[in-house]
Design an enzyme around this catalytic site. Structure first.
Site, short mmCIF file in Angstrom:
data_model
loop_
_atom_site.label_atom_id
_atom_site.label_comp_id
_atom_site.label_asym_id
_atom_site.label_seq_id
_atom_site.Cartn_x
_atom_site.Cartn_y
_atom_site.Cartn_z
CG HIS B 124 2.17 5.59 -0.17
ND1 HIS B 124 2.19 6.29 1.00
CD2 HIS B 124 0.86 5.25 -0.39
CE1 HIS B 124 0.94 6.38 1.47
NE2 HIS B 124 0.13 5.77 0.64
CG ASP B 159 -4.10 9.67 -0.34
OD1 ASP B 159 -4.53 9.25 -1.43
OD2 ASP B 159 -3.87 8.93 0.64
CG HIS B 161 -3.11 6.16 3.05
ND1 HIS B 161 -4.06 6.04 2.05
CD2 HIS B 161 -3.35 5.17 3.94
CE1 HIS B 161 -4.84 5.00 2.32
NE2 HIS B 161 -4.43 4.46 3.46
CG ASP B 246 -7.31 7.72 0.21
OD1 ASP B 246 -7.19 8.96 0.33
OD2 ASP B 246 -6.35 6.96 0.01
ZN LIG Z 1 -4.35 7.04 0.17
#
Ligand SMILES: [Zn+2]
Lengths: 139, 348
Positions: B124, B159, B161, B246
């Site tokens: 991120h 991931d 996200h 995740d």
């Molecule tokens: Zn994540």
């Protein structure tokens, strides 16, 4: 007769963001304008489920009542992301804000001294007019 | 195949009590690796800290100065998700250095799989901003270092996200292909299928957003149908994986329904994307349920090494097929629109 506008205002639960909401409701607002209270849902908020997406938080409703604001023109909007990106997206669909109101500091404001403030970054990158409401606003 | 991992170092100083991005995550990852019982087939890449020049391949100098100063001033909350402590600056630079060190060790041979056990995660982190638990973009720094050596790098990000930082950093760079599967809507609110890369890198970004509840069969098929042809065309010389765990069904951070068996399938797929053996390096990103993290990483590495191990069976039957079809359509439309614009811009 003026055309109804959409005013977006950032809200993260901090006192600074409450000042911004008050300013939007009292000063920016003209009859028929809609005010959209925008909230950025971060990773931790998704985990803890802090604020509902569908129900306007009581604190925002209290602010609206204090400002004698017609709730028919009030909307609550939660968007996933960091505060900066979410506020900048308010200029695009589905909000299409004509004006964005933000507090001068958000959560994590100690970091902003060194790492740059959300409000400054929003001002630098926004495609719509932005009002930054000072922390010590009298509102 | 041998497994190359970075030398263990102390990351306990990067901790905010109660925060899910915590030191026990790397301990869980280390124990998953130990449980593989690789003996001499486990090789350690030496500890090193990324240099300023290496960080500058990706990050802005003033951001690095400010982040370092913020940490030395005691740190604190950077935003609603992200924290730093006094030790975070050194730990983040060590995480970036770990990726570079593992890749250096891999370059000396052609029979290794790399895994970088570090925290905080990185995907991120933007060029000039920390967010989403991330301070420095470890996988991007490694990819940029490889590009500087003339390599063509696929970054595969599974991931849960969207890796908005990595996407932004390489948005206009034709030497890096960024492919992401992620839950959507979810933080950070980006990663739509119509995001396909900038002017200089049209079709060098592939986003596959999946709905809450999607299972491994959908994710794997989406990668095979949407991403594999683009990867084949791109012909990467290196594959770097943003390996977050995740998306596992037990993870509290999101609602995809993958099992550790699904991650084994993804590891096979990542390996198949590499055009040469020994050119797949994986980086730990998210993964916040420690048991799921341990089991998923164990399954991932066993699969990448060609070892057999018992894992949870693969998941299937979840939603997402329609979303994948729509994503394919949105991608094609976005690419077409960019090509039309490009042609009209170049017209006299
Ligand atoms: Zn994540």
């Amino acid at each position: 007769m003026s055309v109804a506008r959409t005013i977006a205002v950032g809200f993260d639960g901090s006192r600074e963001s409450e000042s911004a909401v008050r300013w939007a409701l009292l000063e920016a607002h003209q009859p028929h304008d809609d005010v959209v209270v925008v909230h950025a849902a971060g990773m931790l908020e998704h985990l803890h489920g802090a604020l509902s997406r569908d129900v306007t938080p009581p604190r925002v409703l209290v602010l609206a009542r204090e400002c004698n604001f017609n709730e028919m023109h009030l909307r609550w909007f939660v968007d996933d992301g960091d505060a900066c990106s979410v506020l900048l997206r308010a200029g695009a669909p589905p909000i299409n804000a004509d004006l964005l109101v933000v507090g001068s500091r958000g959560k994590g404001h100690r970091a902003e001294l060194l790492l740059g403030s959300t409000s400054l970054e929003v001002v630098q990158n926004a495609t719509m007019p932005v009002v930054v409401v000072p922390t010590h606003s009298s509102l | 195949m041998v497994l190359i991992v970075n030398e263990n170092y102390d990351d306990a100083g990067h901790e905010d009590p109660g925060h899910p991005e915590r030191p026990s995550r790397t301990n869980a990852a280390r124990s998953a690796i130990a449980d593989l019982h690789l003996g001499s087939d486990l090789v350690t890449a030496p500890f090193r800290v990324a240099s300023r020049a290496e960080l500058l391949l990706v990050h802005h100098g003033n951001y690095l100065d400010e982040l370092g100063a913020f940490c030395y001033d005691g740190g604190g909350d950077i935003d609603q998700d992200t924290y730093a402590t006094y030790d975070s600056w050194e730990i983040a630079k060590s995480a970036a250095g770990a990726g570079l060190s593992v890749i250096d060790a891999m370059r000396a041979r052609d029979d290794a799989v790399g895994f970088v056990v570090t925290r905080p995660p990185g995907h991120h982190a933007l060029a000039d901003r920390a967010m989403g638990f991330c301070l420095l973009n470890n996988v991007a720094i490694a990819a940029a270092a490889l590009v500087r050596r003339g390599e063509r790098v696929l970054v595969l990000d599974w991931d849960v996200h969207h890796g908005n930082g990595t996407q932004q950093i390489f948005w206009n760079n034709p030497e890096v292909l960024y492919v992401s599967t992620h839950q959507s809507p979810l933080f950070p609110g980006s990663g739509f299928a119509g995001e396909v890369g900038g002017w200089n890198a049209i079709d060098r970004t592939v986003n596959i957003p999946l709905p809450s509840g999607a299972t491994g069969d959908i994710l794997q098929r989406a990668l095979e149908e949407l991403a594999a042809p683009v990867i084949e065309d791109f012909a990467p010389t290196w594959v770097l994986v943003s390996a977050g765990f995740d998306a596992h069904r037990a993870d509290p951070m999101a609602e995809l329904q993958l099992t550790s068996g699904d991650f084994a399938g993804l590891a096979h797929l990542a390996t198949s994307f590499a055009h040469q053996p020994g050119r797949v390096a994986m980086f730990l990103e998210g993964g916040y349920d420690l048991d799921a993290l341990r089991d998923s990483l164990h399954a991932t590495l066993a699969a990448a090494l060609g070892a057999t191990t018992s894992t949870e069976s693969r998941s299937n039957g979840g939603p997402g097929a329609e979303e994948v079809t729509r994503a394919a359509r949105e991608r094609r439309a976005a690419i077409e629109a960019l090509h039309i614009l490009e042609t009209s811009e170049r017209a006299p």
